[in-house]
Design a protein around this motif. Structure first.
Motif, short mmCIF file in Angstrom:
data_model
loop_
_atom_site.label_atom_id
_atom_site.label_comp_id
_atom_site.label_asym_id
_atom_site.label_seq_id
_atom_site.Cartn_x
_atom_site.Cartn_y
_atom_site.Cartn_z
N THR A 1 0.93 -1.30 -0.08
CA THR A 1 -0.16 -0.01 -0.12
C THR A 1 0.91 1.32 -0.05
OG1 THR A 1 -0.02 -0.04 2.51
CG2 THR A 1 -1.69 -1.21 1.31
N SER A 2 0.42 2.47 -0.28
CA SER A 2 0.79 3.74 -0.22
C SER A 2 0.92 4.14 1.00
CB SER A 2 0.06 4.65 -1.37
OG SER A 2 0.67 5.97 -0.99
N TYR B 1 3.04 0.35 13.55
CA TYR B 1 3.99 1.38 12.84
C TYR B 1 5.42 1.43 13.14
CZ TYR B 1 3.17 3.98 17.25
OH TYR B 1 2.98 4.25 18.18
N ASP B 2 5.92 0.84 14.47
CA ASP B 2 7.42 1.30 14.68
C ASP B 2 7.62 0.02 15.60
OD1 ASP B 2 5.90 1.57 17.08
OD2 ASP B 2 6.66 3.43 17.54
N GLY B 3 7.16 -1.20 15.28
CA GLY B 3 7.36 -2.52 15.77
C GLY B 3 8.97 -2.83 15.82
N THR C 1 4.56 -0.54 7.84
CA THR C 1 4.99 0.66 7.15
C THR C 1 6.62 0.92 6.92
OG1 THR C 1 4.82 3.18 6.83
CG2 THR C 1 4.74 2.38 9.27
N PHE C 2 7.08 1.52 5.94
CA PHE C 2 8.29 1.84 5.80
C PHE C 2 8.48 3.27 6.10
CE2 PHE C 2 7.81 -1.95 3.19
CZ PHE C 2 8.85 -2.76 3.83
N SER C 3 7.54 4.05 6.55
CA SER C 3 7.67 5.27 6.86
C SER C 3 8.64 5.52 8.00
CB SER C 3 6.30 5.89 7.09
OG SER C 3 5.39 6.25 6.11
N PRO D 1 9.27 8.31 5.44
CA PRO D 1 8.00 8.55 4.94
C PRO D 1 7.71 9.05 3.70
CG PRO D 1 8.62 10.17 6.67
CD PRO D 1 9.90 9.36 6.70
N ALA D 2 8.55 9.78 3.11
CA ALA D 2 8.50 10.40 1.82
C ALA D 2 8.37 9.31 0.72
CB ALA D 2 9.67 11.11 1.31
N LEU D 3 8.57 7.95 1.00
CA LEU D 3 8.33 6.78 0.26
C LEU D 3 7.04 6.65 -0.10
CD1 LEU D 3 11.21 4.40 1.55
CD2 LEU D 3 11.30 5.71 -0.54
N ARG D 4 6.30 6.76 0.87
CA ARG D 4 4.79 6.31 0.98
C ARG D 4 4.67 4.92 0.55
NH1 ARG D 4 3.59 8.60 3.84
NH2 ARG D 4 1.48 7.93 3.63
N LEU D 5 5.16 3.91 1.70
CA LEU D 5 5.20 2.60 1.40
C LEU D 5 4.96 1.97 2.50
CD1 LEU D 5 5.57 1.24 -1.63
CD2 LEU D 5 7.61 0.20 -0.76
N GLY D 6 3.81 0.94 2.25
CA GLY D 6 3.40 0.25 3.64
C GLY D 6 3.03 -0.99 3.12
N PHE D 7 2.12 -1.70 4.00
CA PHE D 7 1.59 -3.00 3.55
C PHE D 7 0.46 -3.73 4.55
CE2 PHE D 7 5.53 -3.66 6.08
CZ PHE D 7 5.28 -4.76 6.92
#
Lengths: 494, 494
Positions: free
Chosen positions: B205-206, B308-310, B336-338, B343-349
């Motif tokens: 996801t974004s 989000y930060d696990g 998330t990879f933020s 965060p500017a990558l806008r990549l999560g899952f």
């Protein structure tokens, strides 16, 4: 066997299209009528079901609009493949309960079919991986001709710039899209599309598809807003509006564009491709454009203009976009970098009226905050350094050559079967069939020869579509066009 | 003046919280009660309006849940700022008609406030651009420490690879996310979060925000599905569910995590941050996790786990995520990879149960087809080449130093004012106030000293929040932490 089912269904049905529609729909949804089952022709169905021919037509059209059945011209009406139709395992009690929590809009066969509009029969996928395949599908581009080396240097430069940025939240303006990109877009579309706007009028989106979704969510009140869509049209666009709860009304397209007389008076949003109708390829006439904007002003209706390939015009100076200064209050203009650069970038934009901007930005934030900074900056650099204009010039020449080769061959060898529709933009041409051809069978046969081509049928939401073929030349070069047309000629009657 | 308005409103109102709520809401929406207007305290309102104190409390809480008013502990209840409240120009007849077509969900003050949760008074923006500013806001990271040079090389390599790809549509698997990325994610979270899954269980996801939006749209039936949200919680997550038409129910958080007794029996979706609650920073206890999964299994409820930060755990081996093999059927895990990248990558899952995958992919297609290929491939390379693991190790040490400096100072100098809550993950710690402190005033005063810090208030949806401060150390290094705490100490009573 099918007829018995149908008779059983009809037992006790009153002469009411509503009741009959409900029963048929239930039979499809719960699997009694399986995907792929051919429904009897209307006349026969009317007799079997003991209803008038009119009632049967109404019921079939309703099922079609909802996507429960699909119509193939010359071959009949079939029960649609549904997302729910092929469970891979027996659901346990818990899973069944959980599955029932899904928002069923995503299981609607019309919506799943629309999102898979580009697919063919599954076994064809292998055929097309071959090197001698020809892909005539529209909405593809020739990414092999993209200047990757240039883009790579731009990306590297932008990454060096990002390194020096302090950590922070994106401002609302940042979420609307990077300022440099919006500035570059404003200048680009002023030149190529005569769209006059400021960076503040632009929202950057993840491709045109997110633009459609964002507009659908901002402009549609669920189960209330009437949205007119072109019929035929681009299926994923109508899927976005359907998913947001719009009441979709298909509106026909004639030689001048959308048939305004078919617009319902309570229409809230009107979706059109005025430059290069998808998939018919025609351009909306100046007269029709004027009437459409007048309609919007008179009824307070909103127009969504999908201008997916407006940069590629082959005939004289660029015709102005529908979104002009006198329509800036009612037109939402959607542009994309998928056709003029690369679809893999997932970058598009909306030029929106001022009154809607605040809501669009809040909605965009809620959808995914903003598009990846790196991609936005790289595309901004690509535009401001003049690479986009150069690339479009180059590709316009290449696509023009393909277009001319295709047109010449269609006129020379296919005149008795196909009549190409006028098309002055983009990377596809549609051709309608002379009466009596079964193009579904032709397209199907071509697949075995490794040629992928779409008939018009899949772009219609109503039965009795115009019979025709769409020739995309975004992914097919001149040699491939010649090979593909040679095979098409063989597949047609002698 | 206000009281007269209120009395006029109350005239003729029956002793009914429903009527009273409707009247107050109408007065707010049509602007008779202006944004920022302070409502009288509950006791006084009850007297003025001639209703029982209970009724007044009910009405205030309903207005709060809907976001029409905001509560600031120690300072009262105010009419919320609404997107519609400050028209910049007089709408003409047409514009008014067009504006009325907007889906009003985006004008809901609770939703607009949630999306702007990180904002402070506008004039503070300038103060924080200064080089001596300190930013204690949570959910920020120190992007200056990201290995941009490495990432640049990876991006260039991936762009060279893309050049050789033939043009085509993304397959449904491609739209679920690039396979290499999903494979890399599966391996990464197996190691860092003990989440066992296959690439087929993952949707890219974004960012986490699109994951919330995607889940909301897939799992919420508008105006029907009850969604439990943590109170306090991460505002943009609840905004996504509100926008999709969920009936939000705020549920309290105690020392062990979400208070299950407060879950309504008809709850459909339960949103939690079990590893590191946002913003309280606590970790859900093993006992509470077990009970939550049991609840979900018993009621057929769905759990959305925001992790989000696990990756950043400071105390021993990583505690398992809530999403384990025995809960894989009911838990949607969002990563998330933020935080661990940029965060500017806008990549999560999302790691999703099998029964939901087909619907998630259709919905993702409809939202924006897929995430930018270049970003997906670059992150896949970053993970598989081992850079992510190295970067997380490095950042864990850096954040740990900041965390220890912060904790030591809080214990040493602030014991009489603040009690830090236990926190073993991520980049923020919350501290609750000893009774009698007005932290809103303290936070406001700190802004003038160029220190940005959030009180807990803005993370609550109900009145009477716990008084406290959130210390984010993602964007503040040790020197900045010391400077910020020095200024905080001065702003507190002697």
């Amino acid at each position: 066997m099918f007829e018995i089912d149908l008779e059983r269904l009809a037992k006790g049905a009153r002469e009411s299209s509503v009741t009959l529609h409900r029963q048929l729909k239930a039979a499809i949804v719960d699997g009694r009528l399986r995907p792929g089952t051919r429904l009897p022709p209307v006349r026969k169905a009317a007799r079997l079901l003991g209803v008038s021919r009119n009632t049967a037509v109404k019921v079939y059209e309703k099922l079609l609009t909802e996507g429960h059945v699909v119509a193939r011209r010359g071959s009949g009406t079939y029960v649609a493949a549904s997302a729910r139709a092929a469970p891979s395992r027996v659901a346990t009690g818990l899973t069944a309960k959980l599955e029932a929590r899904l928002n069923e809009v995503w299981l609607r066969p019309d919506l799943t079919a629309a999102m898979g509009f580009w697919r063919d029969r599954p076994e064809a996928a292998g055929l097309l991986a071959r090197s001698n395949s020809v892909d005539f599908r529209p909405a593809l581009i020739d990414s092999r001709l993209f200047p990757f080396d240039l883009f790579r240097r731009l990306v590297a430069r932008q990454l060096r710039g990002l390194e020096k940025q302090p950590p922070r939240f994106k401002s609302p303006q940042g979420n609307q899209g990077n300022y440099h990109l919006r500035d570059a877009i404003a200048k680009h579309i002023a030149l190529t599309r005569a769209v006059a706007c400021l960076p503040g009028d632009i929202v950057v989106t993840s491709g045109a598809q997110q633009a459609f979704d964002l507009l659908a969510r901002a402009l549609v009140k669920p189960n209330e807003t009437v949205v007119a869509i072109e019929n035929p049209g681009y299926p994923p666009m109508r899927a976005a509006f359907a998913a947001a709860g719009a009441k979709l009304v298909p509106v026909g397209v004639d030689a001048e564009g959308l048939v305004l007389e078919q617009l319902p008076p309570d229409v809230g949003v009107i979706c059109v491709c005025p430059s290069h109708q998808f998939p018919l390829g025609i351009t909306m006439s100046a007269r029709r454009r004027k009437a459409l904007v007048e309609f919007a002003h008179k009824h307070g209706a909103i127009v969504v203009e999908d201008d997916y390939d407006g940069e590629f015009r082959y005939d004289g100076s660029p015709l102005q976009a529908l979104r002009a200064s006198d329509s800036a209050d009612v037109v939402f203009y959607v542009g994309t970098f998928s056709k003029c650069m690369l679809p893999a970038l997932r970058l598009g934009f909306i030029v929106a009226p001022r009154w809607a901007m605040q809501v669009l930005v809040v909605a965009k934030n809620c959808l995914d905050w903003h598009c990846p900074t790196l991609i936005q900056l790289a595309v901004a650099g690509f535009i401001t350094d003049g690479h986009l204009a150069r690339h479009v010039r180059k590709m316009r020449q290449i696509y023009q050559k393909r277009r001319l080769a295709l047109s010449a061959a269609l006129q020379r060898d296919f005149g008795e079967f196909l009549e190409p529709l006028p098309s002055f933009y983009g990377m596809h041409v549609a051709a309608v069939a002379r009466p009596g051809l079964n193009l579904e069978r032709v397209a199907d046969a071509l697949l075995d020869g490794h040629v992928k081509i779409h008939t018009l049928t899949r772009y219609y939401v109503t039965p009795r579509p115009r019979e025709g073929l769409v020739f995309g030349y975004g992914a097919a070069d001149v040699a491939q066009i010649e090979r593909g047309l040679g095979l098409l000629r063989k597949a047609l009657p002698k």
